[in-house]
Every structure is written in structure tokens, then in C-alpha cells.
Design a protein around this motif. Structure first.
Motif, PDB file in Angstrom:
ATOM      1  N   GLY A 154      33.949  34.424  35.634  1.00  0.00           N
ATOM      2  CA  GLY A 154      33.693  34.552  37.057  1.00  0.00           C
ATOM      3  C   GLY A 154      34.949  34.950  37.796  1.00  0.00           C
ATOM      4  N   ASP A 155      35.171  34.339  38.948  1.00  0.00           N
ATOM      5  CA  ASP A 155      36.345  34.611  39.762  1.00  0.00           C
ATOM      6  C   ASP A 155      37.358  33.507  39.551  1.00  0.00           C
ATOM      7  OD1 ASP A 155      37.876  36.009  41.547  1.00  0.00           O
ATOM      8  OD2 ASP A 155      36.904  35.198  43.333  1.00  0.00           O
ATOM      9  N   ALA A 156      37.628  33.183  38.296  1.00  0.00           N
ATOM     10  CA  ALA A 156      38.460  32.022  37.971  1.00  0.00           C
ATOM     11  C   ALA A 156      39.838  32.132  38.579  1.00  0.00           C
ATOM     12  CB  ALA A 156      38.567  31.877  36.457  1.00  0.00           C
ATOM     13  N   ALA A 157      40.411  33.335  38.549  1.00  0.00           N
ATOM     14  CA  ALA A 157      41.760  33.486  39.077  1.00  0.00           C
ATOM     15  C   ALA A 157      41.798  33.210  40.570  1.00  0.00           C
ATOM     16  CB  ALA A 157      42.272  34.897  38.798  1.00  0.00           C
ATOM     17  N   ALA A 158      40.785  33.727  41.262  1.00  0.00           N
ATOM     18  CA  ALA A 158      40.735  33.522  42.706  1.00  0.00           C
ATOM     19  C   ALA A 158      40.505  32.075  43.067  1.00  0.00           C
ATOM     20  CB  ALA A 158      39.635  34.385  43.318  1.00  0.00           C
ATOM     21  N   LEU A 159      39.813  31.352  42.177  1.00  0.00           N
ATOM     22  CA  LEU A 159      39.485  29.959  42.474  1.00  0.00           C
ATOM     23  C   LEU A 159      40.502  28.975  41.930  1.00  0.00           C
ATOM     24  CD1 LEU A 159      35.665  29.952  41.817  1.00  0.00           C
ATOM     25  CD2 LEU A 159      36.810  29.777  44.017  1.00  0.00           C
ATOM     26  N   GLN A 160      41.466  29.468  41.180  1.00  0.00           N
ATOM     27  CA  GLN A 160      42.377  28.551  40.504  1.00  0.00           C
ATOM     28  C   GLN A 160      43.106  27.649  41.475  1.00  0.00           C
ATOM     29  OE1 GLN A 160      45.084  30.493  37.895  1.00  0.00           O
ATOM     30  NE2 GLN A 160      45.884  28.612  37.055  1.00  0.00           N
ATOM     31  N   GLU A 161      43.486  28.220  42.641  1.00  0.00           N
ATOM     32  CA  GLU A 161      44.230  27.436  43.607  1.00  0.00           C
ATOM     33  C   GLU A 161      43.404  26.302  44.182  1.00  0.00           C
ATOM     34  OE1 GLU A 161      43.882  29.621  47.781  1.00  0.00           O
ATOM     35  OE2 GLU A 161      44.639  30.935  46.217  1.00  0.00           O
ATOM     36  N   ASP A 162      42.065  26.400  44.061  1.00  0.00           N
ATOM     37  CA  ASP A 162      41.195  25.350  44.598  1.00  0.00           C
ATOM     38  C   ASP A 162      40.687  24.419  43.528  1.00  0.00           C
ATOM     39  OD1 ASP A 162      41.018  26.091  47.422  1.00  0.00           O
ATOM     40  OD2 ASP A 162      40.098  27.919  46.653  1.00  0.00           O
ATOM     41  N   SER A 163      41.163  24.564  42.290  1.00  0.00           N
ATOM     42  CA  SER A 163      40.594  23.784  41.199  1.00  0.00           C
ATOM     43  C   SER A 163      40.779  22.297  41.395  1.00  0.00           C
ATOM     44  CB  SER A 163      41.225  24.218  39.867  1.00  0.00           C
ATOM     45  OG  SER A 163      42.622  23.970  39.881  1.00  0.00           O
ATOM     46  N   SER A 164      41.836  21.930  42.109  1.00  0.00           N
ATOM     47  CA  SER A 164      42.066  20.503  42.307  1.00  0.00           C
ATOM     48  C   SER A 164      41.086  19.889  43.280  1.00  0.00           C
ATOM     49  CB  SER A 164      43.498  20.272  42.819  1.00  0.00           C
ATOM     50  OG  SER A 164      43.676  20.890  44.074  1.00  0.00           O
ATOM     51  N   THR A 165      40.401  20.731  44.068  1.00  0.00           N
ATOM     52  CA  THR A 165      39.434  20.192  45.030  1.00  0.00           C
ATOM     53  C   THR A 165      38.005  20.401  44.588  1.00  0.00           C
ATOM     54  OG1 THR A 165      39.355  22.254  46.290  1.00  0.00           O
ATOM     55  CG2 THR A 165      41.017  20.648  46.944  1.00  0.00           C
ATOM     56  N   THR A 166      37.819  21.017  43.421  1.00  0.00           N
ATOM     57  CA  THR A 166      36.456  21.254  42.959  1.00  0.00           C
ATOM     58  C   THR A 166      35.799  19.938  42.603  1.00  0.00           C
ATOM     59  OG1 THR A 166      37.122  23.378  42.073  1.00  0.00           O
ATOM     60  CG2 THR A 166      35.068  22.470  41.261  1.00  0.00           C
ATOM     61  N   GLY A 167      34.550  19.738  43.049  1.00  0.00           N
ATOM     62  CA  GLY A 167      33.905  18.451  42.801  1.00  0.00           C
ATOM     63  C   GLY A 167      32.454  18.595  42.439  1.00  0.00           C
ATOM     64  N   PHE A 168      31.694  17.564  42.684  1.00  0.00           N
ATOM     65  CA  PHE A 168      30.288  17.562  42.313  1.00  0.00           C
ATOM     66  C   PHE A 168      29.555  18.709  42.988  1.00  0.00           C
ATOM     67  CE2 PHE A 168      30.736  13.838  40.025  1.00  0.00           C
ATOM     68  CZ  PHE A 168      31.417  12.878  40.757  1.00  0.00           C
ATOM     69  N   SER A 169      28.748  19.429  42.221  1.00  0.00           N
ATOM     70  CA  SER A 169      28.101  20.617  42.742  1.00  0.00           C
ATOM     71  C   SER A 169      26.600  20.415  42.959  1.00  0.00           C
ATOM     72  CB  SER A 169      28.329  21.792  41.792  1.00  0.00           C
ATOM     73  OG  SER A 169      27.782  21.517  40.531  1.00  0.00           O
ATOM     74  N   ARG A 170      26.133  19.218  42.823  1.00  0.00           N
ATOM     75  CA  ARG A 170      24.749  18.907  43.145  1.00  0.00           C
ATOM     76  C   ARG A 170      24.732  17.452  43.547  1.00  0.00           C
ATOM     77  NH1 ARG A 170      20.699  16.623  39.892  1.00  0.00           N
ATOM     78  NH2 ARG A 170      18.586  16.998  40.616  1.00  0.00           N
ATOM     79  N   TRP A 171      23.901  17.096  44.501  1.00  0.00           N
ATOM     80  CA  TRP A 171      23.915  15.715  44.960  1.00  0.00           C
ATOM     81  C   TRP A 171      22.500  15.167  44.960  1.00  0.00           C
ATOM     82  CZ3 TRP A 171      28.525  14.083  44.595  1.00  0.00           C
ATOM     83  CH2 TRP A 171      28.887  12.819  45.068  1.00  0.00           C
ATOM     84  N   THR A 172      22.328  13.964  44.453  1.00  0.00           N
ATOM     85  CA  THR A 172      21.028  13.312  44.440  1.00  0.00           C
ATOM     86  C   THR A 172      21.166  11.930  45.044  1.00  0.00           C
ATOM     87  OG1 THR A 172      21.388  12.347  42.235  1.00  0.00           O
ATOM     88  CG2 THR A 172      20.368  14.527  42.336  1.00  0.00           C
TER      89      THR A 172
END
Length: 404
Positions: free
Chosen positions: A109-127
Motif C-alpha cells: 500500500g502506501d506504507a512509506a507515506a504512512l510510516q510517520e503515523d505508525s506510532s498512532t495507528t490503532g484499532f480499525s474497527r469498533w464494537t
């Protein structure tokens, strides 16, 4: 499947245009995803994953609208609002990563573009623990079997584990919600805790911290207190000790919903480990944060059977089957359709139920016994059917892959 994905993509694009992308929090992420989705090709290789992404994306769009409303109604800083905003951002970043992986040829995907945000990546679905009533049809037999597994042994000194596994949209979360809210659960276990463990790209230590914080907040601790507990660094001892202390002496039920990827810290959560707070071993296992002396139940849901086996044991896994009763799928479809109709403008509420009934077999064949598919089909019909009485089944045919 393609018709559902196309509908969900269009719903997101239209919703973004209606809201005004520039006014939304995290608008750059949403606009990037819109640009990719508008030129994306939907195929059998990406349709299933993209469908899940679009459910999440439309949900996040609604949550961002709520964040705007909260900001407009209060000028005071709130730690709770900041916490919620940060959690939403984590989910937006995570779902962007998944969308780009689905629609781009590059598997990263756009891993390089998202790398700077990897530390804030979290749950991607909520129940949540509350079932959506329009989805609750046809589960009686499977619920009975699950309750027998979950409540068969209430002996002190051990936890009973149940792993609910199956393909996406088959009803794992709905069954876990029914177990969680059952009369037996309400009568035997307190507290009852719901933890969403959806797919994440975070480092493992960040996920563990989020899990422990979620448990503490479910136990009634104020967010300010939970956030003040030092769970950073390589040791989670303070958070683990806090969870252990809050649960000690209680017979509890915990649901870990939508487990995607786990490491050794999650292994054997129902095992015999019962270390005291402060033990040097405690940071090695989630199980050591869960006291066993009064007994309890741990329910895990996952598409990955291996993940559920790792947490609760192979003999405790329950495989969910598609709804065998076609009328149950039809009931879900009709309930969801009825629920969607009031949201339509008045001029679009005159849904031609005769036309829908004439398409019953085609709709049920598309649903394939999956509750989430039945609900998605209802959303499609509520969106596409409009006032003119001349609307025909030919105009609404699903066989061509699109709803005209």
C-alpha cells in the motif's frame, strides 16, 4: 459481493461531499482514500477485505461528525474529548493503510507515506456489547450450544474459555453479544467486560497497553486516572497490577472481540497462572492479570482459528455456521430495511415491497446465510428504491453486479 462494496464506496464518497471534507478532522486521510477509491477496481481478490474497510470508514465518518459537534458546543478543553479524538485518529490511520493495500497493486500500500503515523495507528474497527436487534435472527441453536460451553463449569480457581471463530460477517460478534447479555451471564458474573481487539498495525506493546486501559475503563475507572497510570516503556506492570487488583475476588466475564493477530502475551488466558501483583513474571502474560480464585469466563471472537486456539485452547473453539434457515436471513433483511426507511427523505420512503418480495430468492442467494450481508443488502435497497411506482425488479437486478 461487488454490489455491496460499490454501494458502500458511493456512500462514503457522497457522505464526504455532503459534509465538506475540509471541515472534518483528519480530512487529509479521508481525501486520500476517496481519491484511491474513485479509481479502484473491485475484484474477487479484494472485495471481502474492502467491504470490511468501507463499513469501518463510513462509521468513522459519522464519528468525525460527532467530534465536530462536540467542538462546536464546548470551547473548554476536555481530556476525555482529547482521548476520544486520538482513538478516532488511530482508527482512521489504520483503515487508510488497509484501503490502500486493497486498491493498489503494491501489496504494501502506501506504507512509506504512512510510516510517520505508525506510532498512532490503532484499532480499525469498533464494537460494543449491545447487539443490533435487527441482526438477531436464527441464532437460537448456536447460542444454546455456546452457552453450554461458556457456563458449563463455574468452579472457583479456574476460568472457562470459549473461542468463537468463522468468516467475516457470519455473526461472531452478534453471538458474543448474546452470550454477554444472556440471563445466565447477568446472573452469575460481575463485572462483565467487553474489549474490542480489532486489527491493528501498532507495535505489540501499544496494543497491550490499549487492552489493559480498556479493561480498567470498563471497570469504572475514570479516563484521567487510567491515563495517569504508567503503562509506557517495555513494562506494563503498573497497568497489569491495576487490572489484577480491580478483578481480584470477583467472578467476571470478559469478551475479547475481533482478535486478528496476537503474540505470546495473550496466550492461554484461561490457564492456571495466578501470579500476585508485582510478580516479575506478570509482564509476560495477560493471563497473570486475570485472577482465577472466584472463576469466570473468557470469550474470544476471531476469523483466525489459530488465534482463538492460542488464547483459550483448541477444545474450546466453536465454529459459527452460516444461517441454515433462509427465513432468518430474510427477517434480518426486512428488519434492516424497515430501520433504514425512516432515514430516507419523505419522497423516497415509498419502497415497493412487492418488487422486493419478487426478488426474495435473488436476495437470499446473494446473502448466502451471512447476517452482515443481509443487512448490507437492505441498505442498498433502502438507498436505491425511490418513490416512482414503476420501479421494477429489472432495474434493481443484482445479477449484473450493480444496482442501477
Amino acid at each position: 459481493m461487488a454490489v455491496v462494496v460499490q454501494f458502500l464506496v458511493r456512500k462514503f464518497i457522497d457522505g464526504l461531499a455532503e459534509e465538506g471534507a475540509s471541515e472534518l478532522p483528519f480530512s487529509t486521510y479521508f481525501c486520500d482514500m476517496r481519491a484511491e477509491l474513485e479509481k479502484a477496481t473491485i475484484s474477487s481478490s479484494n472485495a471481502d477485505e474492502l467491504r470490511e474497510c468501507m463499513y469501518e470508514l463510513n462509521n468513522l465518518l459519522s464519528q468525525c461528525r460527532m467530534l465536530i459537534d462536540q467542538t462546536n458546543t464546548s470551547s473548554c478543553f476536555s481530556l476525555s474529548k482529547a482521548w476520544n479524538s486520538n482513538k478516532v485518529k488511530k482508527r482512521v490511520v489504520a483503515v487508510k493503510r488497509r484501503v490502500l493495500q486493497c486498491v493498489q497493486h503494491d501489496p504494501n500500500g502506501d506504507a512509506a507515506a504512512l510510516q510517520e503515523d505508525s506510532s498512532t495507528t490503532g484499532f480499525s474497527r469498533w464494537t460494543t456489547s449491545w447487539p443490533e436487534q435487527s441482526m438477531i435472527h436464527g441464532f437460537d441453536q448456536q447460542l444454546s450450544e455456546l452457552e453450554q460451553k461458556a457456563f458449563r463449569n463455574c468452579s472457583p480457581g479456574r476460568l472457562t474459555g470459549v473461542g468463537i471463530v468463522g468468516m467475516g460477517g457470519i455473526g461472531k460478534t452478534a453471538l458474543a453479544q448474546l452470550v454477554f447479555n444472556s440471563q445466565q451471564a447477568r446472573g452469575r458474573y460481575f463485572p462483565r467486560i467487553w474489549v474490542c481487539l480489532s486489527r491493528t498495525a501498532c507495535a505489540a506493546k501499544d496494543v497491550r497497553k490499549e487492552v489493559l486501559q480498556s479493561i480498567l475503563m470498563a471497570l469504572g475507572l475514570e479516563e484521567e486516572i487510567v491515563l495517569s497510570i504508567d503503562g509506557g516503556g517495555t513494562s506494563l506492570g503498573d497497568l497489569e497490577s491495576a487490572v489484577h487488583e480491580k478483578l481480584k475476588g470477583k467472578r467476571y466475564l470478559i469478551v475479547f472481540d475481533d482478535v486478528w493477530k496476537i503474540d505470546g502475551w495473550y496466550a492461554d488466558v484461561v490457564g492456571p497462572h495466578n501470579a500476585l501483583p508485582g510478580s516479575d513474571q506478570q509482564s509476560n502474560f495477560l493471563a497473570l492479570s486475570l485472577p482465577k480464585e472466584r472463576g469466570g469466563v473468557v470469550v474470544v471472537t476471531s476469523r483466525l482459528e489459530q488465534a482463538a486456539e492460542m488464547m483459550v485452547g483448541k477444545s474450546s473453539v466453536y465454529r459459527v455456521q452460516p444461517l441454515a434457515d433462509r427465513e432468518s436471513s430474510w427477517a434480518i433483511f426486512m428488519d434492516a430495511l424497515s430501520k433504514a426507511r425512516p432515514a430516507l427523505p419523505k419522497e423516497r420512503r415509498a419502497i415497493d415491497l412487492t418488487t422486493i418480495n419478487n426478488m426474495k430468492e435473488e436476495i437470499l442467494e446473494t446473502c448466502s446465510g451471512l447476517p452482515s450481508m443481509a443487512k448490507a443488502m437492505a441498505d442498498i435497497f433502502a438507498d436505491r428504491l425511490s418513490s416512482p411506482a414503476s420501479t421494477s425488479s429489472q432495474e434493481l437486478s443484482l445479477s449484473g453486479g450493480i444496482v442501477k
